[in-house]
Design a protein around this motif. Structure first.
Motif, PDB file in Angstrom:
ATOM      1  N   PRO A 166       1.292   5.293  -6.774  1.00 22.53           N
ATOM      2  CA  PRO A 166      -0.017   5.961  -6.875  1.00 22.53           C
ATOM      3  C   PRO A 166      -0.141   7.087  -5.846  1.00 22.53           C
ATOM      4  O   PRO A 166       0.065   6.877  -4.657  1.00 22.53           O
ATOM      5  CB  PRO A 166      -0.992   4.818  -6.584  1.00 22.53           C
ATOM      6  CG  PRO A 166      -0.230   3.867  -5.725  1.00 22.53           C
ATOM      7  CD  PRO A 166       1.194   3.940  -6.198  1.00 22.53           C
ATOM      8  N   ARG A 167      -0.463   8.278  -6.329  1.00 25.66           N
ATOM      9  CA  ARG A 167      -0.665   9.443  -5.448  1.00 25.66           C
ATOM     10  C   ARG A 167      -1.897  10.198  -5.956  1.00 25.66           C
ATOM     11  O   ARG A 167      -1.773  11.257  -6.590  1.00 25.66           O
ATOM     12  CB  ARG A 167       0.554  10.354  -5.471  1.00 25.66           C
ATOM     13  CG  ARG A 167       1.803   9.729  -4.843  1.00 25.66           C
ATOM     14  CD  ARG A 167       2.928  10.744  -4.748  1.00 25.66           C
ATOM     15  NE  ARG A 167       4.081  10.225  -4.058  1.00 25.66           N
ATOM     16  CZ  ARG A 167       5.123   9.639  -4.642  1.00 25.66           C
ATOM     17  NH1 ARG A 167       5.128   9.490  -5.964  1.00 25.66           N
ATOM     18  NH2 ARG A 167       6.131   9.214  -3.921  1.00 25.66           N
ATOM     19  N   VAL A 220      -3.818   3.682  -0.474  1.00 25.63           N
ATOM     20  CA  VAL A 220      -4.283   3.014  -1.690  1.00 25.63           C
ATOM     21  C   VAL A 220      -3.399   1.795  -1.931  1.00 25.63           C
ATOM     22  O   VAL A 220      -2.250   1.758  -1.502  1.00 25.63           O
ATOM     23  CB  VAL A 220      -4.227   3.949  -2.912  1.00 25.63           C
ATOM     24  CG1 VAL A 220      -5.235   5.074  -2.776  1.00 25.63           C
ATOM     25  CG2 VAL A 220      -2.822   4.513  -3.102  1.00 25.63           C
ATOM     26  N   PRO A 221      -3.925   0.764  -2.616  1.00 22.71           N
ATOM     27  CA  PRO A 221      -3.100  -0.418  -2.918  1.00 22.71           C
ATOM     28  C   PRO A 221      -1.891  -0.045  -3.764  1.00 22.71           C
ATOM     29  O   PRO A 221      -1.967   0.829  -4.634  1.00 22.71           O
ATOM     30  CB  PRO A 221      -4.068  -1.336  -3.684  1.00 22.71           C
ATOM     31  CG  PRO A 221      -5.434  -0.883  -3.268  1.00 22.71           C
ATOM     32  CD  PRO A 221      -5.327   0.601  -3.065  1.00 22.71           C
ATOM     33  N   PHE A 222      -0.778  -0.707  -3.503  1.00 25.28           N
ATOM     34  CA  PHE A 222       0.458  -0.468  -4.259  1.00 25.28           C
ATOM     35  C   PHE A 222       1.244  -1.777  -4.262  1.00 25.28           C
ATOM     36  O   PHE A 222       1.952  -2.096  -3.318  1.00 25.28           O
ATOM     37  CB  PHE A 222       1.262   0.653  -3.613  1.00 25.28           C
ATOM     38  CG  PHE A 222       2.530   1.002  -4.352  1.00 25.28           C
ATOM     39  CD1 PHE A 222       2.600   0.934  -5.737  1.00 25.28           C
ATOM     40  CD2 PHE A 222       3.663   1.404  -3.657  1.00 25.28           C
ATOM     41  CE1 PHE A 222       3.759   1.263  -6.419  1.00 25.28           C
ATOM     42  CE2 PHE A 222       4.826   1.743  -4.320  1.00 25.28           C
ATOM     43  CZ  PHE A 222       4.879   1.675  -5.704  1.00 25.28           C
ATOM     44  N   VAL A 223       1.079  -2.553  -5.348  1.00 25.38           N
ATOM     45  CA  VAL A 223       1.684  -3.879  -5.430  1.00 25.38           C
ATOM     46  C   VAL A 223       2.824  -3.854  -6.439  1.00 25.38           C
ATOM     47  O   VAL A 223       2.636  -3.445  -7.585  1.00 25.38           O
ATOM     48  CB  VAL A 223       0.639  -4.939  -5.840  1.00 25.38           C
ATOM     49  CG1 VAL A 223       1.282  -6.325  -5.921  1.00 25.38           C
ATOM     50  CG2 VAL A 223      -0.518  -4.953  -4.839  1.00 25.38           C
ATOM     51  N   CYS A 224       4.014  -4.291  -5.998  1.00 25.06           N
ATOM     52  CA  CYS A 224       5.193  -4.305  -6.851  1.00 25.06           C
ATOM     53  C   CYS A 224       5.452  -5.693  -7.394  1.00 25.06           C
ATOM     54  O   CYS A 224       4.921  -6.696  -6.876  1.00 25.06           O
ATOM     55  CB  CYS A 224       6.414  -3.828  -6.062  1.00 25.06           C
ATOM     56  SG  CYS A 224       6.330  -2.104  -5.546  1.00 25.06           S
ATOM     57  N   GLY A 225       6.283  -5.761  -8.414  1.00 19.68           N
ATOM     58  CA  GLY A 225       6.708  -7.038  -8.948  1.00 19.68           C
ATOM     59  C   GLY A 225       7.924  -7.556  -8.211  1.00 19.68           C
ATOM     60  O   GLY A 225       8.296  -7.054  -7.143  1.00 19.68           O
ATOM     61  N   PHE A 245       0.840  -1.195   0.000  1.00 22.70           N
ATOM     62  CA  PHE A 245       0.000   0.000   0.000  1.00 22.70           C
ATOM     63  C   PHE A 245       0.877   1.247   0.000  1.00 22.70           C
ATOM     64  O   PHE A 245       2.068   1.187   0.294  1.00 22.70           O
ATOM     65  CB  PHE A 245      -0.933   0.014   1.219  1.00 22.70           C
ATOM     66  CG  PHE A 245      -0.223   0.179   2.537  1.00 22.70           C
ATOM     67  CD1 PHE A 245      -0.215   1.410   3.194  1.00 22.70           C
ATOM     68  CD2 PHE A 245       0.430  -0.884   3.140  1.00 22.70           C
ATOM     69  CE1 PHE A 245       0.428   1.569   4.417  1.00 22.70           C
ATOM     70  CE2 PHE A 245       1.073  -0.740   4.362  1.00 22.70           C
ATOM     71  CZ  PHE A 245       1.072   0.496   5.002  1.00 22.70           C
ATOM     72  N   ASN A 246       0.270   2.366  -0.352  1.00 20.97           N
ATOM     73  CA  ASN A 246       0.963   3.659  -0.315  1.00 20.97           C
ATOM     74  C   ASN A 246       0.078   4.660   0.418  1.00 20.97           C
ATOM     75  O   ASN A 246      -1.089   4.837   0.083  1.00 20.97           O
ATOM     76  CB  ASN A 246       1.270   4.170  -1.730  1.00 20.97           C
ATOM     77  CG  ASN A 246       2.114   5.421  -1.697  1.00 20.97           C
ATOM     78  OD1 ASN A 246       3.187   5.440  -1.095  1.00 20.97           O
ATOM     79  ND2 ASN A 246       1.649   6.486  -2.339  1.00 20.97           N
TER      80      ASN A 246
END
Length: 270
Positions: free
Chosen positions: A264-265, A251-256, A172-173
């Motif tokens: 996301p902002r 907000v969701p923030f999914v990395c590889g 998340f961010n």
């Protein structure tokens, strides 16, 4: 105002003004965290004073003489006394102690070097020595975490006690509370930080350290996540990121595996 308070205020003013590189911003945040944690007992090297001078302007006292600064005050020197002559036995004992210390240091260096080499040969990362012992768990393991063992930096970052860098909570961010891009983000950033602080205040906490999404060989360096480690924090068994997302504070923030999409902002979108 105490010297450390004045220096911290100047650092925070420089952060608010902006116009900093990512490295400069990270350096100032690290200096500010030291001042908050150690107050008048903070120690800064000559190189660190020089960096501060470059970023926020001349400090008082001069960075060229850090040993006389309020943050590096040395005890007043006593009057000169004639050097006492040592007996032959004392000199011999001092010589043997120095030899033992040198031999022990060489042996320890060889052991540590062997361990690091073995770790690299197995394809592992070597960022763990900078982490506190309670956080050096295998990937995927949750370890108990006491509230006294870390501080909350903002809504998605904590700093483990004894760690050189912070730990970025993944998945998340949260809005920025230190350098917001607009008033809306500033308000949400303060609320996200306060909510995270509330979530961890009295809950049963667990921390799971995970590899950061960086290219091979960069984890633990400034080229990977600004040198920070990565992990997930659980309060009473629930990921704190899921709570903040459900309450509109993240907000969701999914990395590889080795990279992340643009952060996301959405808070300052027109």
């Amino acid at each position: 105002m105490e010297p450390e308070d004045d220096l911290r205020s100047r650092i925070e003013a420089a952060l608010v003004r902006g116009r900093l590189t990512k490295w400069q911003r990270h350096f100032l945040l690290d200096m500010r965290d030291r001042l908050v944690k150690y107050g008048p007992r903070t120690r800064l090297s000559a190189k660190q004073w020089a960096r501060l001078h470059e970023i926020i302007g001349p400090t008082s006292p001069s960075p060229s003489a850090p040993s006389h600064s309020p943050l590096n005050r040395a005890p007043s020197s006593s009057r000169w006394r004639p050097r006492r002559s040592r007996s032959p036995l004392a000199r011999e004992a001092r010589y043997l102690a120095a030899r033992f210390t040198r031999a022990f240091g060489i042996a320890l260096a060889l052991v540590v070097g062997s361990l690091i080499y073995s770790h690299i040969e197995k394809g592992g990362h070597i960022s763990w020595p900078s982490m506190p012992s309670f956080a050096r768990s295998a990937t995927g393991d949750r370890v108990p975490l006491a509230r006294s063992q870390f501080t909350v930096t903002d809504g998605d970052t904590i700093r483990l006690d004894g760690a050189a860098k912070g730990t970025r909570l993944v998945g998340f961010n949260a809005p920025e509370s230190i350098e917001p891009r607009c008033p809306v983000e500033a308000d949400l950033g303060r609320r996200a930080k306060a909510r995270l602080t509330e979530l961890v205040a009295s809950a049963k906490l667990e921390l799971e350290m995970i590899p950061c999404s960086c290219t091979a060989g960069t984890e633990g360096t400034d080229r990977c996540n600004y040198g920070r480690s990565c992990g997930s924090l659980f309060a009473n068994g629930q990921d704190v990121g899921d709570v903040l997302i459900s309450e509109g504070l993240a907000v969701p923030f999914v990395c590889g595996a080795t990279s992340c999409p643009p952060t996301p902002r959405p808070w300052c979108a027109s």
